[in-house]
Scaffold this active site. Sequence first.
Site, PDB file in Angstrom:
ATOM      1  N   ASP A  67     102.157 -20.628 -46.844  1.00 36.97           N
ATOM      2  CA  ASP A  67     101.956 -19.740 -45.696  1.00 36.97           C
ATOM      3  C   ASP A  67     100.599 -19.950 -45.033  1.00 36.97           C
ATOM      4  O   ASP A  67     100.460 -19.807 -43.820  1.00 36.97           O
ATOM      5  CB  ASP A  67     102.111 -18.277 -46.121  1.00 36.97           C
ATOM      6  CG  ASP A  67     103.575 -17.861 -46.249  1.00 36.97           C
ATOM      7  OD1 ASP A  67     104.446 -18.611 -45.767  1.00 36.97           O
ATOM      8  OD2 ASP A  67     103.842 -16.784 -46.816  1.00 36.97           O
ATOM      9  N   GLY A  68      99.585 -20.301 -45.824  1.00 37.84           N
ATOM     10  CA  GLY A  68      98.267 -20.554 -45.237  1.00 37.84           C
ATOM     11  C   GLY A  68      98.302 -21.713 -44.265  1.00 37.84           C
ATOM     12  O   GLY A  68      97.709 -21.651 -43.177  1.00 37.84           O
ATOM     13  N   GLU A 142      98.357 -10.057 -40.328  1.00 35.29           N
ATOM     14  CA  GLU A 142      97.629  -8.805 -40.437  1.00 35.29           C
ATOM     15  C   GLU A 142      96.160  -8.966 -40.105  1.00 35.29           C
ATOM     16  O   GLU A 142      95.609 -10.072 -40.144  1.00 35.29           O
ATOM     17  CB  GLU A 142      97.749  -8.214 -41.843  1.00 35.29           C
ATOM     18  CG  GLU A 142      96.878  -8.865 -42.901  1.00 35.29           C
ATOM     19  CD  GLU A 142      97.429 -10.164 -43.461  1.00 35.29           C
ATOM     20  OE1 GLU A 142      96.653 -11.157 -43.501  1.00 35.29           O
ATOM     21  OE2 GLU A 142      98.606 -10.209 -43.837  1.00 35.29           O
ATOM     22  N   TYR A 184      99.981  -9.319 -47.245  1.00 31.31           N
ATOM     23  CA  TYR A 184      98.940  -8.447 -47.800  1.00 31.31           C
ATOM     24  C   TYR A 184      99.384  -6.984 -47.797  1.00 31.31           C
ATOM     25  O   TYR A 184      99.170  -6.245 -48.765  1.00 31.31           O
ATOM     26  CB  TYR A 184      97.662  -8.634 -46.975  1.00 31.31           C
ATOM     27  CG  TYR A 184      96.396  -8.053 -47.578  1.00 31.31           C
ATOM     28  CD1 TYR A 184      96.402  -7.376 -48.787  1.00 31.31           C
ATOM     29  CD2 TYR A 184      95.179  -8.213 -46.923  1.00 31.31           C
ATOM     30  CE1 TYR A 184      95.233  -6.861 -49.328  1.00 31.31           C
ATOM     31  CE2 TYR A 184      94.005  -7.709 -47.460  1.00 31.31           C
ATOM     32  CZ  TYR A 184      94.034  -7.025 -48.657  1.00 31.31           C
ATOM     33  OH  TYR A 184      92.887  -6.515 -49.185  1.00 31.31           O
ATOM     34  N   PHE A 186     102.297  -5.712 -48.067  1.00 34.35           N
ATOM     35  CA  PHE A 186     103.252  -5.487 -49.159  1.00 34.35           C
ATOM     36  C   PHE A 186     102.514  -5.332 -50.484  1.00 34.35           C
ATOM     37  O   PHE A 186     102.819  -4.439 -51.284  1.00 34.35           O
ATOM     38  CB  PHE A 186     104.251  -6.647 -49.214  1.00 34.35           C
ATOM     39  CG  PHE A 186     105.149  -6.626 -50.411  1.00 34.35           C
ATOM     40  CD1 PHE A 186     106.226  -5.763 -50.466  1.00 34.35           C
ATOM     41  CD2 PHE A 186     104.912  -7.468 -51.490  1.00 34.35           C
ATOM     42  CE1 PHE A 186     107.053  -5.738 -51.581  1.00 34.35           C
ATOM     43  CE2 PHE A 186     105.731  -7.454 -52.603  1.00 34.35           C
ATOM     44  CZ  PHE A 186     106.810  -6.582 -52.643  1.00 34.35           C
TER      45      PHE A 186
END
Length: 300
Positions: A67-68, A142, A184, A186
């Site tokens: 994901d990064g 986020e 984050y 979650f």
Amino acid sequence: MLLVTHTGREQAVEVARDAHRLLTGAGMQVRLLGGEAEELKLDPVEIVDDPEKAASDVELIMVLGGDGSILRGAELARPHGTPVLGVNLGHVGFLAEAEVDDLERIVQVVVDRTYTVEERMTLAVDVRLDDELIFETWALNEASIEKAAREKMLEILVEVDDRPLSRWGCDGVVVATPTGSTAYAFSAGGPIVWPEVEAILLVPLSAHALFSRPIVVAPTSRLSIELVPTWNGRGVLWCDGRRMVEVPPGAEITLRRAATPVRLARAHEAPFTDRLVAKFDLPVLGWRGAAERKRNGNGN
């Protein structure tokens, strides 16, 4: 096609070479960022040194990584409206569309142009001090406002649509999109929100207060988080874990829906429920829902 990968990982380099071979073999031109081209040593390839121009005039960005890496691809893609397709080389990889074992099929989908594109809302983030804009950015997952020193809590005042909501002593607060609800937010106890739902989430982090539940507000809402001026300390604002700025006492962080979304390419028609079950390995063995009964020829 812009190919983006994490060249610091041996697996990523090998997969990038496989993807390049499959794409060029199908007649597609591959573009690389200058720094990654030096590591990958692929040929034929077009090299672009300026990251701000890397996604210009390309049909798609294929990101190989977790994901990064996909969030880095989103940074390149967003100003140009270029779709991003992620192939997961990480752990959960919620933003990824496919796993690495599915690489050949995904490349064929790209070559055949049978993928679809969906738009994900993003957040516009402003930081002001004494009514002066000192920082502005955006977030796909986020924006998190956190304490800068481990031994000190943040003291914050939260407003929604210019009305005060609550004041907390806390470790921080996460403001997330539905896309970021599985990240984050979650981990901090926030709800999972389906991507089709347009909303903004606010999740306090270890708040010392009776009222500190996660909150879901309208996509048209404007959130404001003020670091109380009398608090002796500094905070840190992180957006997608990639863009950071220190925030002094008295600063106000404003968050609202941004005008520019991120476009994600999709190669599967599976609903979000199936993605959720697969990524979190949820226990559904033995399920006997209506759709399952129909597939088995039993309508009862």
